[in-house]
Design an enzyme around this catalytic site. Sequence first.
Site, short mmCIF file in Angstrom:
data_model
loop_
_atom_site.label_atom_id
_atom_site.label_comp_id
_atom_site.label_asym_id
_atom_site.label_seq_id
_atom_site.Cartn_x
_atom_site.Cartn_y
_atom_site.Cartn_z
N MET A 38 0.80 -1.22 0.00
CA MET A 38 0.00 0.00 0.00
C MET A 38 0.84 1.28 0.00
O MET A 38 0.34 2.34 0.34
CB MET A 38 -0.95 0.00 1.21
CG MET A 38 -1.99 -1.12 1.16
SD MET A 38 -2.92 -1.15 -0.39
CE MET A 38 -3.94 0.31 -0.17
N GLY A 61 5.22 5.94 -11.94
CA GLY A 61 3.85 6.47 -11.86
C GLY A 61 2.97 5.59 -10.99
O GLY A 61 3.41 4.60 -10.41
N ASP A 68 0.27 2.94 -10.97
CA ASP A 68 -0.40 1.90 -11.77
C ASP A 68 -0.26 2.16 -13.27
O ASP A 68 -1.18 1.91 -14.04
CB ASP A 68 -1.89 1.80 -11.37
CG ASP A 68 -2.06 1.55 -9.88
OD1 ASP A 68 -1.29 0.75 -9.32
OD2 ASP A 68 -2.96 2.15 -9.27
N HIS A 87 -3.32 -5.01 -9.90
CA HIS A 87 -4.24 -3.90 -9.60
C HIS A 87 -5.67 -4.37 -9.89
O HIS A 87 -5.92 -4.99 -10.93
CB HIS A 87 -3.89 -2.69 -10.46
CG HIS A 87 -4.76 -1.52 -10.18
ND1 HIS A 87 -4.61 -0.73 -9.06
CD2 HIS A 87 -5.84 -1.03 -10.85
CE1 HIS A 87 -5.55 0.20 -9.06
NE2 HIS A 87 -6.30 0.04 -10.13
N ASP A 108 6.49 1.22 -12.63
CA ASP A 108 7.37 2.35 -12.94
C ASP A 108 7.11 3.45 -11.91
O ASP A 108 6.43 3.20 -10.90
CB ASP A 108 7.22 2.81 -14.39
CG ASP A 108 5.84 3.37 -14.69
OD1 ASP A 108 5.04 3.57 -13.74
OD2 ASP A 108 5.55 3.62 -15.88
C1 GRF Z 1 -5.59 -6.92 -4.30
O1 GRF Z 1 -6.92 -6.59 -4.57
C2 GRF Z 1 -4.68 -6.26 -5.27
O2 GRF Z 1 -5.27 -6.05 -6.52
C3 GRF Z 1 -4.37 -4.95 -4.62
O3 GRF Z 1 -4.32 -5.22 -3.24
C4 GRF Z 1 -5.13 -6.35 -2.95
C5 GRF Z 1 -4.31 -7.32 -2.18
O4 GRF Z 1 -5.06 -8.36 -1.65
N1 GRF Z 1 -3.14 -4.39 -5.14
P1 GRF Z 1 -4.32 -9.55 -0.91
O5 GRF Z 1 -3.52 -8.97 0.26
O6 GRF Z 1 -3.45 -10.25 -1.90
O7 GRF Z 1 -5.43 -10.44 -0.41
#
Ligand code: GRF
Length: 219
Positions: A108, A161, A163, A127, A159
């Site tokens: 995150m 940016g 996503d 994503h 990269d």
């Molecule tokens: C997923 O929905 C992914 O697309 C996003 O974060 C979420 C991670 O879920 N980047 P998890 O921790 O793998 O269950």
Amino acid sequence: MADFSRIFCYQNPVSNPFRIGVVGSGKGSNFAAIADAIAAGRVPAEVAMVLSEVADAGILALARDRKLPAQHIPPGTYRTKLDEEAERAFVKALQDARVDLIVLAGFMRVLKGDFLRAFEGRIINIHPSLLPSFPGLAAWKQALDYGVKVSGCTVHFVDAGVDSGAIIGQRTVPVMDTDTAETLHQRIHAAEHQLYPECVAAIARGEISVQGRRVIWKK
Ligand code: GRF
């Protein structure tokens, strides 16, 4: 934008087996899907390291359950990125683990220059939308609120940016009239668990090449 054709390096020798480092902040269901696919022989790779900046993240518990190397590294003072010391610690842990590929799975925080430079062209992310639509947070809710009839997920190179890197693979799911943000998110998550291991397997097998923004699957 990064020139992926220049930096993509899987023409060069990589470890055998191919070593991945997984980085995430949350429950780790995508990590689990990849680890299960490796265990089932569907992905020719091994998990060399799992890192999280969240001490009690599910992803670390899942890694430890599987007896895989897992480490918590505190993120420092910022909310949306790693501070310099944390960034150095992440890079060192991944370099020490000799990873060929970094797989972001629900991480995150935005990765900055030094991290990206250390692993140029070797970081991928998943994503929960069909990029380039709905980058950023809660993409499934953005899609639902916009009123699209089809959504899905995207695996892409990372990269500088948000996503915005070259797209490796995508999977679609329908958006139902009865969907809530929650039900759509669940459907997208299930698609992610199929797509991400397939993309990691293709990279580990050296089956993709990059031409500008286009990622070509040889098989
Ligand atoms: C997923 O929905 C992914 O697309 C996003 O974060 C979420 C991670 O879920 N980047 P998890 O921790 O793998 O269950």
